[in-house]
Write an enzyme that holds these catalytic residues in place. Structure first.
Site, PDB file in Angstrom:
ATOM      1  N   HIS A  45       0.583  -1.470   0.208  1.00 41.07           N
ATOM      2  CA  HIS A  45       0.379   0.018   0.003  1.00 41.07           C
ATOM      3  C   HIS A  45       0.580   0.940  -0.106  1.00 41.07           C
ATOM      4  CE1 HIS A  45      -3.791  -1.960   1.807  1.00 41.07           C
ATOM      5  NE2 HIS A  45      -3.743  -2.159   0.712  1.00 41.07           N
ATOM      6  N   TYR A  84      -8.880   5.337   7.866  1.00 44.01           N
ATOM      7  CA  TYR A  84      -8.905   5.350   9.623  1.00 44.01           C
ATOM      8  C   TYR A  84      -9.919   6.510   9.092  1.00 44.01           C
ATOM      9  CZ  TYR A  84      -4.004   3.115  10.245  1.00 44.01           C
ATOM     10  OH  TYR A  84      -3.563   2.349  10.230  1.00 44.01           O
ATOM     11  N   PRO A 129      -2.991   0.047  19.295  1.00 46.01           N
ATOM     12  CA  PRO A 129      -2.391  -0.299  17.524  1.00 46.01           C
ATOM     13  C   PRO A 129      -3.526   0.478  16.467  1.00 46.01           C
ATOM     14  CG  PRO A 129      -5.019  -0.865  18.238  1.00 46.01           C
ATOM     15  CD  PRO A 129      -4.190  -0.740  19.377  1.00 46.01           C
ATOM     16  N   LYS A 185       2.246  -0.397  15.009  1.00 47.41           N
ATOM     17  CA  LYS A 185       3.458  -0.423  15.179  1.00 47.41           C
ATOM     18  C   LYS A 185       4.003  -1.830  16.558  1.00 47.41           C
ATOM     19  CE  LYS A 185       4.835   3.238  13.690  1.00 47.41           C
ATOM     20  NZ  LYS A 185       4.698   2.849  11.996  1.00 47.41           N
ATOM     21  N   TYR A 212       4.499   6.363   9.649  1.00 44.36           N
ATOM     22  CA  TYR A 212       3.713   5.753   9.561  1.00 44.36           C
ATOM     23  C   TYR A 212       4.421   4.425   8.853  1.00 44.36           C
ATOM     24  CZ  TYR A 212      -0.455   2.902   8.325  1.00 44.36           C
ATOM     25  OH  TYR A 212      -1.692   2.338   9.219  1.00 44.36           O
TER      26      TYR A 212
HETATM   27  P1  RFL Z   1       3.343 -11.748  20.958  1.00 48.56           P
HETATM   28  O1  RFL Z   1       3.219 -11.934  19.803  1.00 48.56           O
HETATM   29  O2  RFL Z   1       2.450 -12.056  22.395  1.00 48.56           O
HETATM   30  O3  RFL Z   1       4.086 -13.059  21.551  1.00 48.56           O
HETATM   31  C1  RFL Z   1       4.424 -13.392  23.509  1.00 48.56           C
HETATM   32  C2  RFL Z   1       4.602 -14.817  22.967  1.00 48.56           C
HETATM   33  O4  RFL Z   1       5.148 -15.339  24.307  1.00 48.56           O
HETATM   34  C3  RFL Z   1       4.375 -16.729  24.375  1.00 48.56           C
HETATM   35  N1  RFL Z   1       4.517 -16.429  25.713  1.00 48.56           N
HETATM   36  C4  RFL Z   1       5.295 -17.952  26.392  1.00 48.56           C
HETATM   37  N2  RFL Z   1       5.983 -18.428  26.207  1.00 48.56           N
HETATM   38  C5  RFL Z   1       6.861 -19.288  27.659  1.00 48.56           C
HETATM   39  N3  RFL Z   1       6.467 -19.117  28.751  1.00 48.56           N
HETATM   40  C6  RFL Z   1       5.693 -17.844  29.266  1.00 48.56           C
HETATM   41  N4  RFL Z   1       5.426 -17.562  30.763  1.00 48.56           N
HETATM   42  C7  RFL Z   1       4.761 -17.693  28.302  1.00 48.56           C
HETATM   43  N5  RFL Z   1       4.418 -15.998  28.523  1.00 48.56           N
HETATM   44  C8  RFL Z   1       3.789 -15.298  27.017  1.00 48.56           C
HETATM   45  C9  RFL Z   1       2.815 -16.160  24.114  1.00 48.56           C
HETATM   46  O5  RFL Z   1       2.121 -17.700  24.247  1.00 48.56           O
HETATM   47  C10 RFL Z   1       3.484 -15.625  22.528  1.00 48.56           C
HETATM   48  O6  RFL Z   1       3.297 -16.661  21.974  1.00 48.56           O
HETATM   49  O7  RFL Z   1       5.064 -10.351  21.993  1.00 48.56           O
HETATM   50  P2  RFL Z   1       5.299  -9.724  20.420  1.00 48.56           P
HETATM   51  O8  RFL Z   1       6.415 -11.596  19.812  1.00 48.56           O
HETATM   52  O9  RFL Z   1       6.345  -9.220  21.113  1.00 48.56           O
HETATM   53  O10 RFL Z   1       5.315  -9.974  19.314  1.00 48.56           O
HETATM   54  C11 RFL Z   1       4.791  -8.252  19.079  1.00 48.56           C
HETATM   55  C12 RFL Z   1       3.063  -8.836  18.150  1.00 48.56           C
HETATM   56  O11 RFL Z   1       2.439  -9.370  18.478  1.00 48.56           O
HETATM   57  C13 RFL Z   1       2.044  -7.001  18.626  1.00 48.56           C
HETATM   58  O12 RFL Z   1       2.999  -6.013  19.414  1.00 48.56           O
HETATM   59  C14 RFL Z   1       1.390  -6.601  17.319  1.00 48.56           C
HETATM   60  O13 RFL Z   1       0.637  -7.770  17.218  1.00 48.56           O
HETATM   61  C15 RFL Z   1       0.504  -5.775  18.017  1.00 48.56           C
HETATM   62  N6  RFL Z   1      -0.020  -5.187  16.748  1.00 48.56           N
HETATM   63  C16 RFL Z   1      -0.037  -4.502  14.958  1.00 48.56           C
HETATM   64  N7  RFL Z   1       1.690  -4.081  15.683  1.00 48.56           N
HETATM   65  C17 RFL Z   1       2.409  -3.790  14.232  1.00 48.56           C
HETATM   66  O14 RFL Z   1       3.521  -3.498  13.729  1.00 48.56           O
HETATM   67  N8  RFL Z   1       1.481  -3.803  12.678  1.00 48.56           N
HETATM   68  C18 RFL Z   1      -0.629  -3.705  13.191  1.00 48.56           C
HETATM   69  O15 RFL Z   1      -1.077  -3.897  12.127  1.00 48.56           O
HETATM   70  C19 RFL Z   1      -0.691  -4.467  14.112  1.00 48.56           C
HETATM   71  N9  RFL Z   1      -2.091  -4.693  14.153  1.00 48.56           N
HETATM   72  C20 RFL Z   1      -1.404  -5.394  16.863  1.00 48.56           C
HETATM   73  C21 RFL Z   1      -2.300  -5.159  15.440  1.00 48.56           C
HETATM   74  C22 RFL Z   1      -1.892  -6.101  17.593  1.00 48.56           C
HETATM   75  C23 RFL Z   1      -3.403  -6.059  18.137  1.00 48.56           C
HETATM   76  N10 RFL Z   1      -3.870  -6.712  19.059  1.00 48.56           N
HETATM   77  C24 RFL Z   1      -4.653  -8.121  19.496  1.00 48.56           C
HETATM   78  C25 RFL Z   1      -3.553  -6.505  19.832  1.00 48.56           C
HETATM   79  C26 RFL Z   1      -3.209  -4.857  15.579  1.00 48.56           C
HETATM   80  C27 RFL Z   1      -4.336  -5.375  16.810  1.00 48.56           C
HETATM   81  C28 RFL Z   1      -6.231  -6.002  16.975  1.00 48.56           C
HETATM   82  C1  PHB Z   2      -4.481  -4.025  10.903  1.00 47.47           C
HETATM   83  O1  PHB Z   2      -4.817  -4.955  10.049  1.00 47.47           O
HETATM   84  O2  PHB Z   2      -4.833  -5.472  11.652  1.00 47.47           O
HETATM   85  C2  PHB Z   2      -4.426  -2.763  12.031  1.00 47.47           C
HETATM   86  C3  PHB Z   2      -4.418  -2.449  10.627  1.00 47.47           C
HETATM   87  C4  PHB Z   2      -3.895  -1.050  10.987  1.00 47.47           C
HETATM   88  C5  PHB Z   2      -3.711  -0.605  12.168  1.00 47.47           C
HETATM   89  C6  PHB Z   2      -4.253  -1.475  13.608  1.00 47.47           C
HETATM   90  C7  PHB Z   2      -4.693  -2.499  12.772  1.00 47.47           C
HETATM   91  O3  PHB Z   2      -3.473   0.656  12.424  1.00 47.47           O
END
Ligand code: RFL
Ligand code: PHB
Length: 431
Positions: free
Chosen positions: A83, A212, A304, A308, A396
């Site tokens: 994008h 957005y 979110p 980031k 971004y």
């Molecule tokens: P994670 O992904 O939470 O992975 C941690 C892992 O550790 C395991 N764990 C353990 N394992 C062993 N022993 C324990 N005691 C443990 N406790 C936990 C867990 O099971 C898991 O597998 O952390 P990590 O690797 O730091 O990654 C971070 C990302 O997952 C997170 O920041 C993103 O998903 C945030 N996020 C977004 N980030 C972006 O850069 N771009 C996006 O578009 C974006 N969209 C989002 C998002 C997060 C969202 N939610 C659900 C909060 C959209 C949403 C809706």
């Molecule tokens: C997503 O597609 O899950 C998404 C996209 C943009 C955001 C957050 C989540 O800012």
């Protein structure tokens, strides 16, 4: 355990013990492997579970470049969507920000986090890497010494892994950050008085780029996952439950919040997944204690709105892998000692961007018409100023990662980087 997951007996010693097989832990293990450094990943969930967890969608340019450079780009480049901008919708009109033009050709890629996870797991297992799925009761021990240990249970067998370093990549609710003595960490947090209600819909893409949307009823976001699955979010009460959001209510709310003067509406599709997401900002300082290094959501959380979180996790482990590679190659610990400081610079910049986007786009209280007008004034300023558009676009798409993967090219072939660390040079140890 399948033979796929761990061919041999679980190792009892490794150079870097990694807790958590999210994007941070798996990518760190992959980068260390490319630099000739051994690691073992301990994950509490099963492979099927981590590969099915739906989260992020937006990858920054620097994340895409790093994944490509370290051999993980094939499926992402084939299946992801590039994008070159986003749209801001407010006051009934859509306004496009052209990232390519504003940032000298940089862009974002939409490629779901669980696909990144699948690529990483496959790459680690193909290379004979150790990922211990379903490792329960993980405890990190002795990380104020040069021989930290990780204790865990698998099946009903209790095991121990001795390491040179532990990487705490276990997400916000993990055990690693909590294991650091409270007096040795400072935590900075903000929680927001709203959540996001997220859905997946079977439909063709609603828009060429992410939208957005600011509205007096609350924020909404139109995103995508594939040619047939779309991702939509609505600002909601953080205490809401998916059962509060019947399909009719969802579509009615989307119709209102996304209404434009040129009558843009979303064709209905089957809603097959619903969930509520909390919104919070959080940072722990420093991101290290002794031989324990925190990375990703274990050390910081962003709302979110700026997309980031995953990108920050990638930046952390890029910095950490480079520092560990240098430690094992040259014996010098200087860059490793700088890890927290180096990582936190980017972390705070992303915290600010995510907070700013969140503050500009969400409804904060039911009776604050002044606040609403301030947001509209801010949005009009962004659209009306190429300087502000550029500032938003640059943040971004993300700043380039520091020294992207230079150490990958410089590092010796696998197996030759086994220099044992000089125990006397443990200058990061507390006390
Ligand atoms: P994670 O992904 O939470 O992975 C941690 C892992 O550790 C395991 N764990 C353990 N394992 C062993 N022993 C324990 N005691 C443990 N406790 C936990 C867990 O099971 C898991 O597998 O952390 P990590 O690797 O730091 O990654 C971070 C990302 O997952 C997170 O920041 C993103 O998903 C945030 N996020 C977004 N980030 C972006 O850069 N771009 C996006 O578009 C974006 N969209 C989002 C998002 C997060 C969202 N939610 C659900 C909060 C959209 C949403 C809706
Ligand atoms: C997503 O597609 O899950 C998404 C996209 C943009 C955001 C957050 C989540 O800012």
């Amino acid at each position: 355990m399948t033979s796929d997951e761990c061919a041999a007996k679980p190792p009892q010693r490794t150079q870097v013990g990694i807790v958590g097989a999210g994007p941070a832990g798996l990518l760190l293990s992959h980068l260390l492997h490319l630099a000739g450094v051994d690691s073992v990943v301990l994950e509490t969930r099963s492979r099927a579970e981590i590969e099915a967890t739906l989260r992020a969608g937006v990858l920054e340019q620097g994340t895409v470049d790093l994944l490509r450079e370290c051999g993980l780009g094939e499926r992402m480049l084939r299946e992801g969507f590039v994008h070159q901008g986003i749209e801001l919708l407010f006051d009934g009109s859509r306004h496009r920000l052209d990232f390519a033009e504003l940032t000298g050709g940089r862009a974002i890629t939409i490629y779901p986090q669980h696909e990144v996870i699948r690529d990483l797991v496959r790459a680690r297992l193909d290379a004979g890497g150790h990922i211990m799925f379903e490792a329960h009761g993980v405890e990190v021990l002795d990380f104020d010494t040069a021989s930290p240990r990780i204790r865990y249970e698998r099946g009903s067998v209790s095991r121990e892994l001795v390491c040179d370093y532990i990487a705490g990549c276990d997400g916000f609710h993990g055990v690693c950050r909590q294991a650091v003595p409270a007096a040795a960490r400072s935590e900075y947090a903000r929680s927001y008085p709203f959540g996001w209600f997220g859905i997946l819909v079977r439909a063709a893409p609603y828009s060429k780029e992410l939208v957005y949307a600011h509205h007096e009823r609350g924020f909404s976001l139109v995103s995508t996952r594939s040619a047939t699955v779309q991702r939509l979010y609505l600002q909601c009460d953080p205490a809401d439950h998916p059962r509060d959001w019947g399909d009719e209510r969802i579509w009615a709310e989307l119709d209102e919040r996304l209404a434009t003067r040129d009558r843009w509406t979303l064709p209905r599709g089957e809603i097959f997944q619903k969930g509520v997401i909390a919104m919070r900002s959080f940072v722990v300082e420093p991101m290290t204690y002794g031989t324990l290094y925190l990375a990703g959501d274990a050390a910081h959380i962003v709302p979110p709105t700026g997309a980031k979180g995953l990108n920050l996790a990638v930046a952390d482990v890029q910095i950490l892998a480079a520092a560990l590679a240098e430690r094992y190659t040259t014996g010098k610990a200087h860059t490793l000692q700088q890890y927290s400081e180096n990582a936190l610079e980017r972390v705070w910049a992303a915290e600010h961007f995510s907070w700013w986007m969140t503050s500009m786009l969400h409804r904060f209280s039911d009776d604050d018409p002044f606040g609403h007008r301030m947001q509209l004034a801010q949005l009009r300023k962004v659209i009306g100023s190429s300087a502000l558009q550029t500032a938003l676009a640059e943040q971004y798409v993300g700043a380039p990662l520091p020294g992207t993967a230079a150490y990958l090219k410089a590092s010796p072939p696998r197996g030759r980087n086994r220099r044992s660390i000089d125990r006397a040079d443990s200058s990061n140890l507390p006390g």
